[in-house]
Scaffold this active site. Sequence first.
Site: not given
Ligand code: DQA
Length: 144
Positions: A10-11, A18, A23, A73, A76, A86, A97, A99-100, A106, A110
């Site tokens: 998401p997002n 964003r 990011y 990635n 959230a 699962d 995994e 995360h940027l 933060r 998170r």
């Molecule tokens: C994220 C970190 C997450 O906490 C956040 O909800 C994101 C982006 C990152 O790439 O830093 O959507 O996964």
Amino acid sequence: MSDLLLLNGPNLGTLGRREPEVYGTDTLADIEAAVADEVAGRGWKVVSVQRESEGELIHTLQANYDAAGAILNPGALMIAGWSLRDALASFPPPWIEVHLSNVYARESFRHQSVLAPLANGVVIGLGPLGYRLAAQALLAKVPT
Ligand code: DQA
């Protein structure tokens, strides 16, 4: 030709616009191109999927059991994506995994990923470079 699944939650489709102070300014298309560049030498094809919902991410995992590897990635969904967790438990390929942002610098919500214990590795806080490093890790891990 083998596929590398690049899965963003998401997002993450709005990267570039964003919260660029968090990011960065690279778009998802920039990241896709960087990962494709990284794995081109091995002849891997990048299958990039970004979805806003957990169910669609799960469907994508289930449809890609024969991928050479995956970069995820989860956005959230790292925090409480139990269904995604699962699905990953029975996802055969190695996966990393990413995360940027440095989630540990933060908000405290998170600080824990329910997915990370299942990952082959985790890359956090290195911006778009993290996706390239994850691709390199998968190249090293998967036998030629
Ligand atoms: C994220 C970190 C997450 O906490 C956040 O909800 C994101 C982006 C990152 O790439 O830093 O959507 O996964």
